[in-house]
Design a protein around this motif. Structure first.
Motif, PDB file in Angstrom:
ATOM      1  N   LYS A  90       0.857  -1.175   0.000  1.00 34.66           N
ATOM      2  CA  LYS A  90       0.000   0.000   0.000  1.00 34.66           C
ATOM      3  C   LYS A  90       0.894   1.226   0.000  1.00 34.66           C
ATOM      4  O   LYS A  90       2.000   1.198   0.534  1.00 34.66           O
ATOM      5  CB  LYS A  90      -0.902   0.023   1.242  1.00 34.66           C
ATOM      6  CG  LYS A  90      -1.939  -1.087   1.287  1.00 34.66           C
ATOM      7  CD  LYS A  90      -2.801  -0.957   2.537  1.00 34.66           C
ATOM      8  CE  LYS A  90      -3.859  -2.050   2.587  1.00 34.66           C
ATOM      9  NZ  LYS A  90      -4.691  -1.940   3.817  1.00 34.66           N
ATOM     10  N   GLU A 104      -8.645  -0.393  -3.958  1.00 32.15           N
ATOM     11  CA  GLU A 104      -8.747  -1.348  -2.857  1.00 32.15           C
ATOM     12  C   GLU A 104      -8.105  -2.691  -3.158  1.00 32.15           C
ATOM     13  O   GLU A 104      -7.805  -3.464  -2.253  1.00 32.15           O
ATOM     14  CB  GLU A 104     -10.220  -1.559  -2.468  1.00 32.15           C
ATOM     15  CG  GLU A 104     -11.023  -2.461  -3.391  1.00 32.15           C
ATOM     16  CD  GLU A 104     -11.633  -1.735  -4.564  1.00 32.15           C
ATOM     17  OE1 GLU A 104     -12.753  -2.100  -4.960  1.00 32.15           O
ATOM     18  OE2 GLU A 104     -10.999  -0.812  -5.107  1.00 32.15           O
ATOM     19  N   ARG A 144     -10.381  -7.213  -1.841  1.00 32.56           N
ATOM     20  CA  ARG A 144     -11.410  -6.400  -1.191  1.00 32.56           C
ATOM     21  C   ARG A 144     -12.579  -6.133  -2.130  1.00 32.56           C
ATOM     22  O   ARG A 144     -13.725  -6.027  -1.683  1.00 32.56           O
ATOM     23  CB  ARG A 144     -10.806  -5.093  -0.682  1.00 32.56           C
ATOM     24  CG  ARG A 144      -9.896  -5.282   0.523  1.00 32.56           C
ATOM     25  CD  ARG A 144      -9.358  -3.974   1.048  1.00 32.56           C
ATOM     26  NE  ARG A 144     -10.408  -3.093   1.541  1.00 32.56           N
ATOM     27  CZ  ARG A 144     -10.186  -1.870   2.011  1.00 32.56           C
ATOM     28  NH1 ARG A 144      -8.947  -1.390   2.046  1.00 32.56           N
ATOM     29  NH2 ARG A 144     -11.183  -1.126   2.438  1.00 32.56           N
ATOM     30  N   ALA A 186     -12.237   4.747  -6.253  1.00 31.77           N
ATOM     31  CA  ALA A 186     -13.393   3.858  -6.170  1.00 31.77           C
ATOM     32  C   ALA A 186     -14.388   4.185  -7.270  1.00 31.77           C
ATOM     33  O   ALA A 186     -14.529   5.346  -7.671  1.00 31.77           O
ATOM     34  CB  ALA A 186     -14.061   3.992  -4.796  1.00 31.77           C
ATOM     35  N   ARG A 245     -15.787   3.968   1.618  1.00 30.86           N
ATOM     36  CA  ARG A 245     -14.642   3.161   1.212  1.00 30.86           C
ATOM     37  C   ARG A 245     -13.456   4.025   0.800  1.00 30.86           C
ATOM     38  O   ARG A 245     -12.305   3.723   1.112  1.00 30.86           O
ATOM     39  CB  ARG A 245     -15.058   2.244   0.058  1.00 30.86           C
ATOM     40  CG  ARG A 245     -14.019   1.219  -0.322  1.00 30.86           C
ATOM     41  CD  ARG A 245     -14.605   0.135  -1.190  1.00 30.86           C
ATOM     42  NE  ARG A 245     -14.704   0.499  -2.588  1.00 30.86           N
ATOM     43  CZ  ARG A 245     -15.825   0.613  -3.261  1.00 30.86           C
ATOM     44  NH1 ARG A 245     -16.982   0.429  -2.640  1.00 30.86           N
ATOM     45  NH2 ARG A 245     -15.833   0.925  -4.541  1.00 30.86           N
ATOM     46  N   SER A 246     -13.725   5.102   0.103  1.00 33.45           N
ATOM     47  CA  SER A 246     -12.632   5.937  -0.397  1.00 33.45           C
ATOM     48  C   SER A 246     -11.870   6.618   0.731  1.00 33.45           C
ATOM     49  O   SER A 246     -10.668   6.866   0.618  1.00 33.45           O
ATOM     50  CB  SER A 246     -13.166   6.987  -1.374  1.00 33.45           C
ATOM     51  OG  SER A 246     -14.055   7.874  -0.730  1.00 33.45           O
ATOM     52  N   ASP A 281     -11.035   5.252   3.405  1.00 31.92           N
ATOM     53  CA  ASP A 281     -10.071   4.258   3.870  1.00 31.92           C
ATOM     54  C   ASP A 281      -8.979   3.999   2.843  1.00 31.92           C
ATOM     55  O   ASP A 281      -7.975   3.364   3.138  1.00 31.92           O
ATOM     56  CB  ASP A 281     -10.812   2.949   4.173  1.00 31.92           C
ATOM     57  CG  ASP A 281      -9.918   1.904   4.819  1.00 31.92           C
ATOM     58  OD1 ASP A 281      -9.177   2.267   5.747  1.00 31.92           O
ATOM     59  OD2 ASP A 281      -9.960   0.741   4.387  1.00 31.92           O
ATOM     60  N   LEU A 282      -9.193   4.491   1.609  1.00 36.71           N
ATOM     61  CA  LEU A 282      -8.231   4.265   0.531  1.00 36.71           C
ATOM     62  C   LEU A 282      -7.384   5.500   0.263  1.00 36.71           C
ATOM     63  O   LEU A 282      -6.854   5.679  -0.823  1.00 36.71           O
ATOM     64  CB  LEU A 282      -8.980   3.877  -0.756  1.00 36.71           C
ATOM     65  CG  LEU A 282      -9.759   2.574  -0.695  1.00 36.71           C
ATOM     66  CD1 LEU A 282     -10.604   2.398  -1.948  1.00 36.71           C
ATOM     67  CD2 LEU A 282      -8.822   1.390  -0.519  1.00 36.71           C
TER      68      LEU A 282
END
Length: 434
Positions: free
Chosen positions: A82, A192, A196, A341, A354-355, A357-358
């Motif tokens: 990552k 992701e 995921r 995303a 979600r984004s 967390d990304l």
């Protein structure tokens, strides 16, 4: 008479997964000198017999020193990683000497642009970057079924659609993995990763019966740098495909890696999941960017920076291409030229969550209100969405208006002003379809 080739002196810059260690075993068995540079927090090396050094992302000086002192002339970069949180890195003197390069990488945007920069940096220091095809071609997928099961004619139509979407998204540096079932695109891989992406499909399985015959398609983006970040599948991919209710995996021949191949084959056979290598044909050719011309107009008091305006246009381009492929994508999130995303059925609120967390390069950078979300339909823009966008740390929202006769409601613009968000409309440039 020619003698045997000299042993290679090769470094493996190792991320997560089993491939770095598997490749090290194979190279050592051939008599090559191998030195593993294990990235802290990512590498999973369990081999004490192979020379290895632990390194942090920011220990550039240490990496260069190991390469020089051990006379390593080649380096393979392999394994999952990552982007590091810049707030937690441990820089050395070499990092500070390379600050201009680091800044360029942060600003580069998509994965392929970043990786090309990494390759250029090390090759400038005299180390040749090699790809898996150069050192372990036997790990690449060949044509046809890997195990006992193969795709039927209906499933091959889904495979063709998935690979077509990957090809069309290539200019935007996104989409190594796409899930298709009965002609419907269920998911497009963003930042992701494949696992995921598949895991979020599990929650949708109960009320979407067509998942039972879906396929995961994976392939490199046309024009992608092929020495780093090749699509990879392994036993865990099969487990996630099965959990998501899909029936198979189709991957690009000659440019997709297999981890733990024997275990992969046995796991797929036992699960009744097909794993098939597909010749890419046109996908192998370098993609030319589809001509998507969009004009951007910002409303309200908040202004958008040049980077944010560019992110809006990139997101609009992604949605346009997906619509042309018949993909019902409601929104996408773009942060510093990186598509984080893409919504394909789970709901806009979910991709905003979600984004967050990304985030790229750490929360400190992400929370500077740099990212944007682009909506396909202005009817999705309401007070609830504005609140969620602000909570996620986005800078603004752009809406695909189609043509300049449409507008955004004044009350929405005023609410965005209160939330500290800019609001923008994207309209077709001259000659573009509505």
């Amino acid at each position: 008479m020619t003698g045997s080739p000299l042993p290679r002196r090769i470094a493996i810059l190792a991320g997560g997964g089993s491939l770095p260690q598997e490749i090290a075993y194979r190279l050592k068995a051939r008599g090559d000198h191998v030195h593993i540079l294990a990235i802290n927090g990512a590498a999973e090396i369990k081999d004490d017999a192979t020379l290895q050094t632990s390194v942090d992302f920011a220990q550039i000086g240490k990496i260069l020193s190991v390469l020089k002192n051990d006379k390593l002339t080649e380096m393979l970069i392999i394994g999952s990683v990552k982007r590091p949180d810049l707030a937690n890195i441990k820089p050395d003197l070499g990092f500070f000497r390379a600050v201009p390069t680091v800044i360029r990488l942060i600003r580069a945007g998509g994965d392929d642009a970043v990786l090309r920069g990494v390759i250029a940096f090390f090759e400038k220091h005299g180390v040749r970057i090699v790809g898996p095809a150069d050192v372990v071609p036997e790990l690449l997928v060949s044509s046809g079924p890997l195990g006992r099961h193969g795709a039927d004619s209906r499933q091959k139509l889904d495979i063709a659609k998935g690979l077509a979407v990957i090809r069309r998204l290539a200019p935007f540096d996104v989409g190594q993995g796409v899930v298709v079932a009965q002609g419907v695109v269920l998911a497009v891989e963003g930042a992701e990763g494949t696992d995921r992406m598949l895991q979020r499909l599990v929650a949708r399985r109960a009320n979407q019966n067509y998942l039972e015959c879906g396929v995961l398609t994976k392939g490199p983006k046309p024009g992608q740098e092929m020495r780093i970040d090749l699509p990879t599948i392994g036993p865990n991919t099969v487990h996630n495909v099965q959990a998501a209710g899909l029936s198979g995996i189709a991957v690009a021949v000659g440019c997709t890696l297999t981890a733990e191949r024997d275990d992969l084959r046995n796991t797929a056979d036992a699960a009744g999941v097909y794993v098939e290598g597909v010749a890419l044909g046109e996908l192998q050719k370098r993609a030319k960017a589809d001509r998507v011309t969009l004009d951007l107009q910002v409303f309200g008091r908040r202004r958008a920076s040049a980077t944010q305006r560019s992110d809006c246009i990139k997101g609009g381009g992604v949605l346009t291409v997906l619509a042309q492929e018949g993909v019902a994508a409601a929104a996408t999130v773009v942060h510093r030229a990186h598509v984080l995303a893409i919504e394909t059925g789970e709901g806009i609120d979910q991709i905003l969550l979600r984004s967050g967390d990304l985030r790229q390069w750490g929360r400190g950078v992400w929370m500077r209100n740099a990212g944007v979300t682009v909506l396909a339909d202005s009817r999705d823009l309401d007070a609830t969405l504005l609140a969620r966008a602000a909570e996620t740390g986005l800078a603004g929202i752009a809406v695909m208006l189609g043509d300049s006769t449409l507008a955004i409601e004044r009350k929405v613009i005023e609410e965005a002003d209160k939330r500290g968000l800019f609001i923008a409309g994207l309209t077709w440039g001259q000659g573009e379809p509505g």
